[in-house]
Motif scaffolding. Sequence first.
Motif, short mmCIF file in Angstrom:
data_model
loop_
_atom_site.label_atom_id
_atom_site.label_comp_id
_atom_site.label_asym_id
_atom_site.label_seq_id
_atom_site.Cartn_x
_atom_site.Cartn_y
_atom_site.Cartn_z
N ARG A 71 0.60 -7.71 14.14
CA ARG A 71 -0.65 -7.07 13.74
C ARG A 71 -0.98 -7.13 12.26
N ASP A 72 -0.16 -7.77 11.46
CA ASP A 72 -0.54 -7.88 10.05
C ASP A 72 -0.09 -9.22 9.47
N VAL A 73 -0.33 -10.28 10.26
CA VAL A 73 0.05 -11.62 9.78
C VAL A 73 -0.93 -12.02 8.68
N GLY A 97 9.30 -14.77 -3.25
CA GLY A 97 8.20 -13.82 -3.10
C GLY A 97 7.29 -14.19 -1.93
N SER A 98 6.13 -13.58 -1.91
CA SER A 98 5.23 -13.84 -0.78
C SER A 98 4.34 -15.05 -1.08
N CYS A 99 3.83 -15.66 -0.03
CA CYS A 99 2.92 -16.79 -0.21
C CYS A 99 1.72 -16.37 -1.05
N ILE A 108 4.19 -13.29 4.29
CA ILE A 108 5.06 -14.44 4.53
C ILE A 108 5.92 -14.61 3.28
N LEU A 109 7.21 -14.36 3.43
CA LEU A 109 8.10 -14.39 2.27
C LEU A 109 8.93 -15.67 2.27
N ILE A 110 9.26 -16.13 1.06
CA ILE A 110 10.03 -17.38 0.93
C ILE A 110 11.26 -17.12 0.08
N VAL A 154 0.81 -1.19 0.00
CA VAL A 154 0.00 0.00 0.00
C VAL A 154 0.86 1.27 0.00
N SER A 155 2.04 1.14 0.55
CA SER A 155 2.84 2.34 0.70
C SER A 155 4.15 2.30 -0.05
N ALA A 156 4.45 1.21 -0.71
CA ALA A 156 5.79 1.10 -1.25
C ALA A 156 5.85 0.17 -2.45
N VAL A 215 12.30 -13.94 10.78
CA VAL A 215 11.78 -12.57 10.70
C VAL A 215 12.67 -11.77 9.75
N LEU A 216 12.05 -11.10 8.80
CA LEU A 216 12.82 -10.34 7.82
C LEU A 216 13.44 -9.11 8.48
N ARG A 217 14.74 -9.04 8.39
CA ARG A 217 15.46 -7.94 9.04
C ARG A 217 16.01 -7.01 7.98
N ILE A 268 14.98 -3.90 -2.25
CA ILE A 268 14.89 -2.54 -1.72
C ILE A 268 13.44 -2.08 -1.78
N LYS A 269 12.97 -1.75 -0.61
CA LYS A 269 11.60 -1.23 -0.53
C LYS A 269 11.70 0.28 -0.65
N VAL A 270 11.03 0.83 -1.62
CA VAL A 270 11.12 2.28 -1.87
C VAL A 270 9.80 2.94 -1.49
N PRO A 276 17.22 -8.41 2.82
CA PRO A 276 17.56 -9.61 2.04
C PRO A 276 16.51 -9.85 0.97
N TYR A 277 16.95 -10.31 -0.18
CA TYR A 277 16.00 -10.58 -1.27
C TYR A 277 15.43 -11.98 -1.09
N MET A 278 14.12 -12.05 -1.02
CA MET A 278 13.44 -13.34 -0.84
C MET A 278 12.88 -13.75 -2.22
N GLY A 291 -5.83 -8.21 -1.07
CA GLY A 291 -5.11 -8.47 0.16
C GLY A 291 -4.21 -7.33 0.59
N ILE A 292 -4.40 -6.21 -0.05
CA ILE A 292 -3.60 -5.07 0.34
C ILE A 292 -4.07 -4.58 1.69
N SER A 293 -3.14 -4.19 2.50
CA SER A 293 -3.50 -3.76 3.85
C SER A 293 -4.17 -2.41 3.80
N1 ATP Z 1 12.54 -8.78 0.83
C1 ATP Z 1 11.69 -9.05 -0.15
N2 ATP Z 1 12.02 -9.91 -1.12
C2 ATP Z 1 11.15 -10.19 -2.12
N3 ATP Z 1 9.92 -9.66 -2.22
C3 ATP Z 1 9.54 -8.79 -1.27
C4 ATP Z 1 10.39 -8.44 -0.20
N4 ATP Z 1 9.75 -7.57 0.60
C5 ATP Z 1 8.55 -7.39 0.04
N5 ATP Z 1 8.40 -8.11 -1.08
C6 ATP Z 1 7.20 -8.15 -1.95
O1 ATP Z 1 6.64 -6.85 -2.01
C7 ATP Z 1 5.30 -6.87 -1.51
C8 ATP Z 1 5.01 -5.58 -0.79
O2 ATP Z 1 5.91 -5.39 0.28
P1 ATP Z 1 5.45 -4.91 1.72
O3 ATP Z 1 4.40 -5.85 2.21
O4 ATP Z 1 6.62 -4.73 2.58
O5 ATP Z 1 4.81 -3.50 1.37
P2 ATP Z 1 3.71 -2.76 2.19
O6 ATP Z 1 3.48 -1.43 1.55
O7 ATP Z 1 4.09 -2.76 3.63
O8 ATP Z 1 2.49 -3.73 1.93
P3 ATP Z 1 1.19 -4.04 2.75
O9 ATP Z 1 1.15 -3.11 3.88
O10 ATP Z 1 0.11 -3.84 1.75
O11 ATP Z 1 1.30 -5.48 3.18
C9 ATP Z 1 5.23 -8.10 -0.62
O12 ATP Z 1 3.91 -8.60 -0.52
C10 ATP Z 1 6.15 -9.06 -1.34
O13 ATP Z 1 5.46 -9.73 -2.37
#
Ligand code: ATP
Length: 686
Positions: free
Chosen positions: A138-140, A97-99, A145-147, A26-28, A74-76, A44-46, A92-94, A333-335
Amino acid sequence: MEKMMEKKFPLDAKDYKLYEEVGEGVSASVYRALCVPFNEIVAIKVLDLEKCNNDLDGIRREVLTMSLIDHPNVLRAHCSFTTGHHLWVVMPYMAGGSCLHIIKSAHPDGFEEPVIATLLREVLNALVYLHGQGHIHRDVKAGNILIDTNGAVKLADFGVAACMFDTGDRQRSRNTFVGTPCWMAPEVMQQLHGYDFKADIWSLGITALELAHGHAPFSKYPPMKVLLMTLQNAPPGLDYERDKRFSKSFREIVAACLVKDPKKRPSSEKLLKHPFFKHARSYEYLSRTILDGLPPLGDRFRMLKAKEADFLVQNKSLYEDKEQLSQQEYIRGISAWNFNLEDLKNQAALIPDTDITNAEDQCMSPKQGAGLHDAFSPTERPSLDRPVPNSVGHMEDRLNDIHDLENSLAAFPMKPLRALKGCFDVCEDDSGAGSPCWKHAVQPEQFSQVQSSRKCKSQEVGRDDGESPGQSSSLTRSAIPGHKKLLSGSIMQDNVSSPKKVTGDGDREYMQPKYTSERNYSGPLQYRQKKDIINPTSGDDMSEGAVVQRKGRFKVTSADLSPRGPTNSFFGASSGGSTIPLSSSLTAVSILPSLQCILHQNSIQREEIMKLIKYVEQSGPTDFVEGGINDLLQVPPTTSREKELQSHVIQLQQSIGSLVEELQRQRLKNAQLEKKASALLKDEKT
Ligand SMILES: Nc1ncnc2c1ncn2[C@@H]1O[C@H](COP(=O)(O)OP(=O)(O)OP(=O)(O)O)[C@@H](O)[C@H]1O
């Protein structure tokens, strides 16, 4: 010692090369990237700070939490820094991706039980750690959940995490309405006694169902229905008939997590000992079972986006309806949760009765639910959610739904609709400035305050080199700035005639090049009880006169973790606690200004009530207000002017009710304070 040996990731955008986008929230946006000096692939989360104008606390919290935690599940964050008006969080790059991504790309009907057991075990390990450290995630949910390629599982996204050991003002973050509706525990919605780590256990149960079915229960329903269903219905669970493929032990843990009374839910530690986890396998198993054969994450992400865009084009007419666009975002499923009051009212009437009945059935005991139509992917049957504009009884339905919701949420210290209307008044005071409520978007200087406070706390935060990401990395200039994101921010009314209107909404260009949404999508939903009511400068904003003018949109902000000014610390009571100053060392003199503020506030409110009454009187005969209003509202409006007036009347009605109650509350507080003041004065004399 070990920490000192850790690699220090560079804090300069020039040291990274951004590749393709692999996710967005939602934010990045999240990009695969190369850390050049280490020749290491990272994610990199921007975050565009200009677009996260009210959620700086959330961002600060996420970055801080991510840098302090240390657990394999836990993703650090490696580090974070600002570049131009963007915040980069390097992690770290997962690669898997997410489940949620995996489900959407290759397992639309959910995973097999051993996969679910393995995933849940890892998430539980993360929760045991986080809860032990005092954090509530609070947002499980599957999207968090990243793999990794090797099947390693990490829980991500601390944008809305809270600390259980927080006290005082910080504790208010646990009295907020946070999370993503479908995954949100009833006590989080209810806000009766606050909540604790057991809220994560509920979300885990919902996540278990999401992993099993490919979607979360209620995901096809509008947020308001989700609230109603979560609070009123029996908890969702695995169905004996439909879910025959799952074991009894799986049914048991889901049932154990989804108990409405949080005290009766097991802790994460206890859950982990459940025999269900004997089905859990290795990382290698996970990687082989769910990752093998999947295209690279970036390609998958692109495909999913293209699919969504196609769907949007195919259902063009449907998506001209903004409700549906919102609904689609939500389903994904966006928060986020659209908190436009009018929209919520409309959404309350979206679902045909039969559909609601089915939904309710699905939530009954598994046996009762047997034989019902399969839960469907929302994208398969979107027409079910279509609104029926102007249908007979539409307005009545809406009002009934709202009424139901209010009854269900009777435990709210304030009624939810009023909360939606007047109590989501959170804004920049989150940053400690104590500013009035309808203040504008955060200015760059405000971010630098946040940043400097972050700097104090964490050496991992870098500098602002004033460069745009495009200038400092391989990413094209347009890649980030042009990619508008949805906002996270305070719940603030938008679309208002007030000059203090908040602007700067982002929208999802890729999804809706033509049908741009005007909404404010929120970050993870956060509800804050009304506060700052004694702030005289905000009187205008809170006045019902103003509310009448506002056809509200609401934005949602992060919980307040920052210290508050003296006014707030005295009167945190406005969010439900005592109004009496807490410290016994307070003198009567120190209370007097606050008392004056309250009196001032009362008189403003009185004035506003008078204005409202006058306004209503001018709009029609008095009995219209007193008795005939409900009859009138049940007559379907024929012209758009009538419709407008009708909704105006509803707003006025609600506003008056709110104001009267507010006034009464203020009076009560006033009396208490006066009592306390005279007691203190007496004490001083003796
Ligand atoms: N470290 C990572 N490696 C690979 N993919 C990632 C990683 N971090 C995030 N992602 C992907 O990017 C998506 C969005 O990231 P993130 O959930 O951190 O953003 P957000 O704005 O906090 O999202 P929301 O609040 O909607 O859950 C994740 O659902 C996942 O698919």
